[in-house]
Design a protein around this motif. Structure first.
Motif, short mmCIF file in Angstrom:
data_model
loop_
_atom_site.label_atom_id
_atom_site.label_comp_id
_atom_site.label_asym_id
_atom_site.label_seq_id
_atom_site.Cartn_x
_atom_site.Cartn_y
_atom_site.Cartn_z
N SER A 93 0.82 -1.21 0.00
CA SER A 93 0.00 0.00 0.00
C SER A 93 0.86 1.26 0.00
O SER A 93 1.78 1.40 0.79
CB SER A 93 -0.93 0.02 1.22
OG SER A 93 -1.66 1.24 1.27
N THR A 94 0.50 2.16 -0.90
CA THR A 94 1.00 3.53 -0.89
C THR A 94 -0.16 4.40 -0.44
O THR A 94 -1.31 4.16 -0.85
CB THR A 94 1.47 3.96 -2.29
OG1 THR A 94 2.50 3.08 -2.73
CG2 THR A 94 1.98 5.38 -2.29
N ALA A 95 0.10 5.37 0.41
CA ALA A 95 -1.00 6.20 0.92
C ALA A 95 -0.62 7.67 0.88
O ALA A 95 0.56 8.02 1.06
CB ALA A 95 -1.35 5.79 2.35
N ILE A 96 -1.61 8.52 0.64
CA ILE A 96 -1.39 9.96 0.73
C ILE A 96 -2.34 10.53 1.77
O ILE A 96 -3.46 10.05 1.96
CB ILE A 96 -1.59 10.67 -0.63
CG1 ILE A 96 -2.98 10.37 -1.22
CG2 ILE A 96 -0.49 10.27 -1.61
CD1 ILE A 96 -3.28 11.18 -2.47
N GLU A 97 -1.87 11.55 2.47
CA GLU A 97 -2.63 12.16 3.55
C GLU A 97 -2.17 13.61 3.70
O GLU A 97 -0.97 13.88 3.77
CB GLU A 97 -2.41 11.40 4.86
CG GLU A 97 -2.90 12.07 6.12
CD GLU A 97 -4.38 12.42 6.07
OE1 GLU A 97 -4.72 13.60 6.34
OE2 GLU A 97 -5.20 11.52 5.77
N ARG A 98 -3.12 14.54 3.75
CA ARG A 98 -2.74 15.95 3.78
C ARG A 98 -2.30 16.44 5.16
O ARG A 98 -1.59 17.42 5.28
CB ARG A 98 -3.88 16.81 3.26
CG ARG A 98 -5.12 16.83 4.12
CD ARG A 98 -6.15 17.74 3.49
NE ARG A 98 -7.42 17.68 4.18
CZ ARG A 98 -8.49 18.38 3.81
NH1 ARG A 98 -8.42 19.18 2.78
NH2 ARG A 98 -9.61 18.26 4.49
N SER A 99 -2.74 15.76 6.21
CA SER A 99 -2.36 16.15 7.57
C SER A 99 -1.01 15.54 7.94
O SER A 99 -0.82 14.33 7.87
CB SER A 99 -3.43 15.68 8.57
OG SER A 99 -2.92 15.68 9.88
N LYS A 100 -0.07 16.39 8.34
CA LYS A 100 1.24 15.90 8.77
C LYS A 100 1.12 15.03 10.01
O LYS A 100 1.81 14.01 10.14
CB LYS A 100 2.18 17.07 9.03
CG LYS A 100 2.60 17.82 7.78
CD LYS A 100 3.57 18.94 8.11
CE LYS A 100 4.00 19.69 6.84
NZ LYS A 100 4.94 20.79 7.16
N VAL A 101 0.26 15.42 10.94
CA VAL A 101 0.07 14.66 12.17
C VAL A 101 -0.46 13.26 11.85
O VAL A 101 0.02 12.25 12.38
CB VAL A 101 -0.90 15.38 13.13
CG1 VAL A 101 -1.23 14.51 14.34
CG2 VAL A 101 -0.30 16.70 13.60
N ALA A 102 -1.45 13.20 10.96
CA ALA A 102 -2.03 11.91 10.60
C ALA A 102 -1.04 11.04 9.84
O ALA A 102 -0.96 9.83 10.05
CB ALA A 102 -3.30 12.12 9.76
N THR A 103 -0.25 11.66 8.95
CA THR A 103 0.75 10.91 8.19
C THR A 103 1.75 10.25 9.13
O THR A 103 2.10 9.07 9.00
CB THR A 103 1.49 11.82 7.20
OG1 THR A 103 0.55 12.50 6.37
CG2 THR A 103 2.43 11.02 6.31
N THR A 104 2.20 11.03 10.12
CA THR A 104 3.14 10.50 11.12
C THR A 104 2.50 9.38 11.93
O THR A 104 3.12 8.35 12.19
CB THR A 104 3.62 11.63 12.05
OG1 THR A 104 4.27 12.64 11.27
CG2 THR A 104 4.58 11.10 13.10
N LEU A 105 1.24 9.58 12.33
CA LEU A 105 0.54 8.58 13.12
C LEU A 105 0.36 7.29 12.33
O LEU A 105 0.54 6.18 12.86
CB LEU A 105 -0.82 9.12 13.57
CG LEU A 105 -1.67 8.17 14.43
CD1 LEU A 105 -0.98 7.86 15.75
CD2 LEU A 105 -3.06 8.76 14.68
N ALA A 106 0.02 7.40 11.05
CA ALA A 106 -0.15 6.21 10.20
C ALA A 106 1.15 5.42 10.12
O ALA A 106 1.15 4.18 10.19
CB ALA A 106 -0.62 6.62 8.81
N TRP A 107 2.27 6.12 9.98
CA TRP A 107 3.57 5.45 9.91
C TRP A 107 3.91 4.78 11.24
O TRP A 107 4.42 3.66 11.28
CB TRP A 107 4.64 6.45 9.50
CG TRP A 107 6.02 5.87 9.38
CD1 TRP A 107 7.13 6.24 10.07
CD2 TRP A 107 6.44 4.81 8.52
NE1 TRP A 107 8.22 5.49 9.69
CE2 TRP A 107 7.82 4.60 8.74
CE3 TRP A 107 5.78 4.01 7.58
CZ2 TRP A 107 8.55 3.63 8.07
CZ3 TRP A 107 6.51 3.04 6.91
CH2 TRP A 107 7.87 2.85 7.16
N GLU A 108 3.61 5.46 12.34
CA GLU A 108 3.85 4.88 13.67
C GLU A 108 3.02 3.62 13.86
O GLU A 108 3.49 2.61 14.40
CB GLU A 108 3.53 5.90 14.76
CG GLU A 108 4.51 7.06 14.87
CD GLU A 108 5.91 6.58 15.20
OE1 GLU A 108 6.06 5.68 16.04
OE2 GLU A 108 6.86 7.10 14.59
#
Length: 329
Positions: free
Chosen positions: A178-193
């Motif tokens: 899966s490749t994912a895009i997300e406009r929120s920096k906080v959410a992007t970091t949380l998804a990676w965590e």
């Protein structure tokens, strides 16, 4: 551009003062009256059902049991007759503070700091959208569609939030990346965590990117084609925001919900993205509002003929038409 929404800061300050002021009061009570003594959960629960009811919280028994399990550091499913359990004085104080937070309509998921989604436990964070139970149905539908597929599946998620959809699919289907895009920096970091915590990071790559007209994907993905695109885009009509629950209006990022005048503002960008980045025969799956599937079918027939084909829509557990399947021609 989406209209920007801000939290009601006065209400938030009042709620915070109420929560922490009450917490200090309970700490004093525990220090003065029951220092070092255990308290039966049944006793600790007294009065909270009425307070939660007055605050407008639904499913009070479920909420209280979740908070008890969290304080005791136990799994919800292991607490059968939980009212006979015992709190230490410190745990009693913590339970009271969390109950006050719930009375202030802070989402249960944010209070706990984690939430179960499908077979996964995901970390949560304030302002990152919390997936609803219907999204589990949506994900289950996608998983069943691809469970028998043997070859590798290259998937894109648009607007991944905490990573719930992608990570649940990766957990169930080892052939998917899966490749994912997300406009929120906080959410992007949380998804990676969450991906790292669940040991799925080797098949999950999130990008912080805001999709817009003619700027659908990051430059690194400009030439990529995908077998599958999934998205739970913002679909609440702007005029519906006054009807939302306090848990949403006070504590969640409303931009993650705002679908514009008809609720399809972001979905239309996803349609255009799919035309460019979905392989022929590939599928686009969307979770939308119950009024949207007929509109999407009309849009496909009038504006995307020869590029995208509406396959079907599917109902959720409440018999509402919510999930849409579209194919790249």
């Amino acid at each position: 551009m989406l209209k920007s929404f801000t939290f009601d800061t006065f209400k938030l300050r009042s709620a915070t003062k109420q929560i922490f002021g009450t917490h200090q009061h309970y700490c004093a009570l525990n220090d003065n009256q029951s220092h070092g003594q255990s308290v039966e959960v049944r006793k600790a629960l007294e009065g909270w059902d009425e307070k939660l009811k007055e605050a407008g919280v639904g499913d009070i028994e479920f909420n209280l049991k979740c908070l008890v399990a969290h304080v005791l550091k136990r799994k919800f499913s292991t607490l059968k007759s939980y009212k006979t359990e015992k709190f230490t004085a410190q745990q009693h104080s913590e339970f009271s503070r969390l109950c006050e937070a719930r009375c202030a309509r802070m989402p249960l998921q944010h209070i706990l700091g984690e939430w179960d989604f499908m077979d996964l436990t995901l970390k949560t964070a304030p302002t990152v959208f919390i997936p609803r139970p219907e999204t589990e149905e949506f994900v289950s539908k996608v998983i069943e569609e691809y469970r028998s597929v043997k070859q590798p599946i290259d998937m894109l998620e648009v607007g991944c939030g905490s990573g719930a959809i992608s990570l649940a699919i990766l957990n169930a289907l080892p052939q998917v990346t899966s490749t994912a895009i997300e406009r929120s920096k906080v959410a992007t970091t949380l998804a990676w965590e969450n991906a790292k915590f669940l040991k799925l990071s080797d098949r999950f790559t999130p990008y912080n990117h805001t999709t817009s007209k003619n700027n659908y994907l990051p430059k690194e993905l400009a030439n990529r084609k995908f077998d599958l695109i999934v998205s739970n885009p913002p679909y609440v009509r702007t005029e519906e925001f006054p009807l939302l629950q306090p848990e949403v209006t006070l504590y969640e990022n409303l931009n993650a919900l705002d679908g514009g005048l008809d609720g399809l503002q972001i979905a239309r960008l996803v349609f255009d993205l799919a035309c460019l980045h979905l392989r022929p025969g590939g599928k686009l799956w969307l979770e939308l509002g119950s009024e949207h599937p007929p509109l999407v079918k009309t849009i496909m027939n009038l504006q995307y003929e020869g590029r995208l084909r509406f396959i079907s829509s599917y109902i959720d557990q409440y018999k509402r038409d919510r999930f849409v399947e579209i194919e790249k021609v």
